[in-house]
Design a protein around this motif. Sequence first.
Motif, PDB file in Angstrom:
ATOM      1  N   THR A 220     -15.811  -6.966 -34.328  1.00  0.00           N
ATOM      2  CA  THR A 220     -14.555  -6.774 -33.694  1.00  0.00           C
ATOM      3  C   THR A 220     -14.206  -8.030 -32.845  1.00  0.00           C
ATOM      4  N   LYS A 221     -12.880  -7.833 -32.669  1.00  0.00           N
ATOM      5  CA  LYS A 221     -12.568  -9.196 -31.320  1.00  0.00           C
ATOM      6  C   LYS A 221     -13.266  -9.045 -30.260  1.00  0.00           C
ATOM      7  N   LYS A 222     -13.617  -7.744 -29.814  1.00  0.00           N
ATOM      8  CA  LYS A 222     -14.028  -7.694 -28.530  1.00  0.00           C
ATOM      9  C   LYS A 222     -15.676  -8.058 -28.506  1.00  0.00           C
ATOM     10  N   ASP A 223     -16.409  -7.940 -29.818  1.00  0.00           N
ATOM     11  CA  ASP A 223     -17.785  -8.323 -30.060  1.00  0.00           C
ATOM     12  C   ASP A 223     -17.624  -9.717 -30.076  1.00  0.00           C
ATOM     13  N   PHE A 224     -16.683 -10.359 -31.027  1.00  0.00           N
ATOM     14  CA  PHE A 224     -16.644 -11.862 -31.071  1.00  0.00           C
ATOM     15  C   PHE A 224     -16.563 -12.431 -29.621  1.00  0.00           C
ATOM     16  N   GLN A 225     -15.606 -11.833 -28.815  1.00  0.00           N
ATOM     17  CA  GLN A 225     -15.676 -12.280 -27.422  1.00  0.00           C
ATOM     18  C   GLN A 225     -16.800 -12.280 -26.543  1.00  0.00           C
ATOM     19  N   ARG A 226     -17.396 -11.413 -26.705  1.00  0.00           N
ATOM     20  CA  ARG A 226     -18.910 -11.165 -26.205  1.00  0.00           C
ATOM     21  C   ARG A 226     -19.742 -12.178 -26.615  1.00  0.00           C
ATOM     22  N   ALA A 227     -19.735 -12.552 -27.757  1.00  0.00           N
ATOM     23  CA  ALA A 227     -20.695 -13.645 -28.429  1.00  0.00           C
ATOM     24  C   ALA A 227     -20.151 -14.793 -27.937  1.00  0.00           C
ATOM     25  N   VAL A 228     -19.081 -15.145 -27.738  1.00  0.00           N
ATOM     26  CA  VAL A 228     -18.600 -16.499 -27.394  1.00  0.00           C
ATOM     27  C   VAL A 228     -18.927 -16.606 -25.798  1.00  0.00           C
ATOM     28  N   LYS A 229     -18.848 -15.541 -25.056  1.00  0.00           N
ATOM     29  CA  LYS A 229     -19.214 -15.595 -23.686  1.00  0.00           C
ATOM     30  C   LYS A 229     -20.660 -15.840 -23.501  1.00  0.00           C
ATOM     31  N   ALA A 230     -21.305 -15.195 -24.474  1.00  0.00           N
ATOM     32  CA  ALA A 230     -22.861 -15.264 -24.366  1.00  0.00           C
ATOM     33  C   ALA A 230     -23.204 -16.610 -24.789  1.00  0.00           C
ATOM     34  N   SER A 231     -22.612 -17.604 -25.616  1.00  0.00           N
ATOM     35  CA  SER A 231     -22.981 -18.796 -25.956  1.00  0.00           C
ATOM     36  C   SER A 231     -22.490 -19.798 -25.055  1.00  0.00           C
ATOM     37  N   THR A 232     -21.277 -19.625 -24.652  1.00  0.00           N
ATOM     38  CA  THR A 232     -20.687 -20.848 -24.019  1.00  0.00           C
ATOM     39  C   THR A 232     -20.377 -20.689 -22.678  1.00  0.00           C
ATOM     40  N   GLY A 233     -20.381 -19.024 -22.285  1.00  0.00           N
ATOM     41  CA  GLY A 233     -20.138 -18.940 -20.791  1.00  0.00           C
ATOM     42  C   GLY A 233     -18.839 -18.842 -20.682  1.00  0.00           C
ATOM     43  N   SER A 234     -17.873 -18.939 -21.485  1.00  0.00           N
ATOM     44  CA  SER A 234     -16.506 -18.964 -21.240  1.00  0.00           C
ATOM     45  C   SER A 234     -15.922 -17.877 -22.070  1.00  0.00           C
ATOM     46  N   VAL A 235     -14.619 -17.414 -21.787  1.00  0.00           N
ATOM     47  CA  VAL A 235     -13.859 -16.327 -22.839  1.00  0.00           C
ATOM     48  C   VAL A 235     -12.704 -17.107 -23.287  1.00  0.00           C
ATOM     49  N   PHE A 236     -12.607 -16.828 -24.556  1.00  0.00           N
ATOM     50  CA  PHE A 236     -11.329 -17.260 -25.266  1.00  0.00           C
ATOM     51  C   PHE A 236     -10.050 -16.734 -25.069  1.00  0.00           C
ATOM     52  N   ASP A 237      -9.092 -17.060 -24.854  1.00  0.00           N
ATOM     53  CA  ASP A 237      -7.819 -16.462 -24.707  1.00  0.00           C
ATOM     54  C   ASP A 237      -7.717 -15.829 -25.975  1.00  0.00           C
ATOM     55  N   SER A 238      -7.003 -14.393 -25.607  1.00  0.00           N
ATOM     56  CA  SER A 238      -6.726 -13.335 -26.804  1.00  0.00           C
ATOM     57  C   SER A 238      -6.130 -14.182 -28.042  1.00  0.00           C
ATOM     58  N   GLU A 239      -4.995 -14.863 -27.746  1.00  0.00           N
ATOM     59  CA  GLU A 239      -4.139 -15.598 -28.770  1.00  0.00           C
ATOM     60  C   GLU A 239      -5.259 -16.398 -29.639  1.00  0.00           C
ATOM     61  N   LEU A 240      -5.848 -17.090 -29.237  1.00  0.00           N
ATOM     62  CA  LEU A 240      -6.973 -17.905 -29.966  1.00  0.00           C
ATOM     63  C   LEU A 240      -7.986 -16.998 -30.918  1.00  0.00           C
ATOM     64  N   VAL A 241      -8.257 -15.781 -30.247  1.00  0.00           N
ATOM     65  CA  VAL A 241      -9.318 -14.954 -31.024  1.00  0.00           C
ATOM     66  C   VAL A 241      -8.367 -14.294 -32.143  1.00  0.00           C
ATOM     67  N   ASP A 242      -7.215 -13.874 -31.868  1.00  0.00           N
ATOM     68  CA  ASP A 242      -6.213 -13.392 -32.708  1.00  0.00           C
ATOM     69  C   ASP A 242      -5.961 -14.426 -34.018  1.00  0.00           C
ATOM     70  N   VAL A 243      -6.056 -15.772 -33.820  1.00  0.00           N
ATOM     71  CA  VAL A 243      -5.724 -16.754 -34.677  1.00  0.00           C
ATOM     72  C   VAL A 243      -6.923 -16.872 -35.578  1.00  0.00           C
ATOM     73  N   ILE A 244      -8.076 -16.862 -35.075  1.00  0.00           N
ATOM     74  CA  ILE A 244      -9.483 -16.901 -35.775  1.00  0.00           C
ATOM     75  C   ILE A 244      -9.208 -15.747 -36.792  1.00  0.00           C
ATOM     76  N   PHE A 245      -9.271 -14.588 -36.184  1.00  0.00           N
ATOM     77  CA  PHE A 245      -9.325 -13.302 -37.101  1.00  0.00           C
ATOM     78  C   PHE A 245      -7.965 -13.536 -38.064  1.00  0.00           C
ATOM     79  N   ASP A 246      -7.002 -13.854 -37.704  1.00  0.00           N
ATOM     80  CA  ASP A 246      -5.752 -14.013 -38.617  1.00  0.00           C
ATOM     81  C   ASP A 246      -6.280 -14.726 -39.802  1.00  0.00           C
TER      82      ASP A 246
END
Length: 184
Positions: free
Chosen positions: A100-126
């Motif tokens: 899910t988008k929430k899981d994706f964000q969690r994985a990004v945070k775990a690997s990079t230490g940062s959080v993507f903007d929701s718009e960037l996540v939306d584009v990736i999922f789109d």
Amino acid sequence: IGSPAEPPVFCRVSWKAEFDRYSEGENFITDDEFMRLLLRRTNIPDIRKARYIDRLEHRPEHTRKRILFQQFCQFMNLLNDFPDFEVAIRMFAITKKPLTKKDFQRAVKASTGSVFDSELVDVIFDVFDEDNDDKLGHDEFITVMKDKIKSRNSGFYDKPDHIADNGWDAYKHCVKQYMYKSYA
């Protein structure tokens, strides 16, 4: 896993040059341009690239997104930390649970230490959510991004050991690699 690291200066300079090439003087690139920029150096067939772009271009205008340079840098940092990201994502593949988008964000945070903007996540999922269920399967994103990492010829992956992570030599090396790749 997970400490936010600022990329070396030569990476940001290279990313800025690439971003500027697509931004046409604006402080953003469109989501279409973002995907073209990412897909440009992959080895996936052109017909598949066209499907990804087509998916974005056939959305209503109100769903179009703008990607700022900072968001672009966040994504490029993810590519630099991709092995860590892939480990986090692999857990979902093992359980056969889509991301899910929430899981994706969690994985990004775990690997990079940062959080993507929701718009960037939306584009990736789109782009990568091929069945439009607001979930990513392992292959929908990982395969293309791993191909991007293998095919690119800049950043951390090809810098000779004798070149420092910042400074004039690193910058020159990065520019040369970018030029060779862009005009080859």
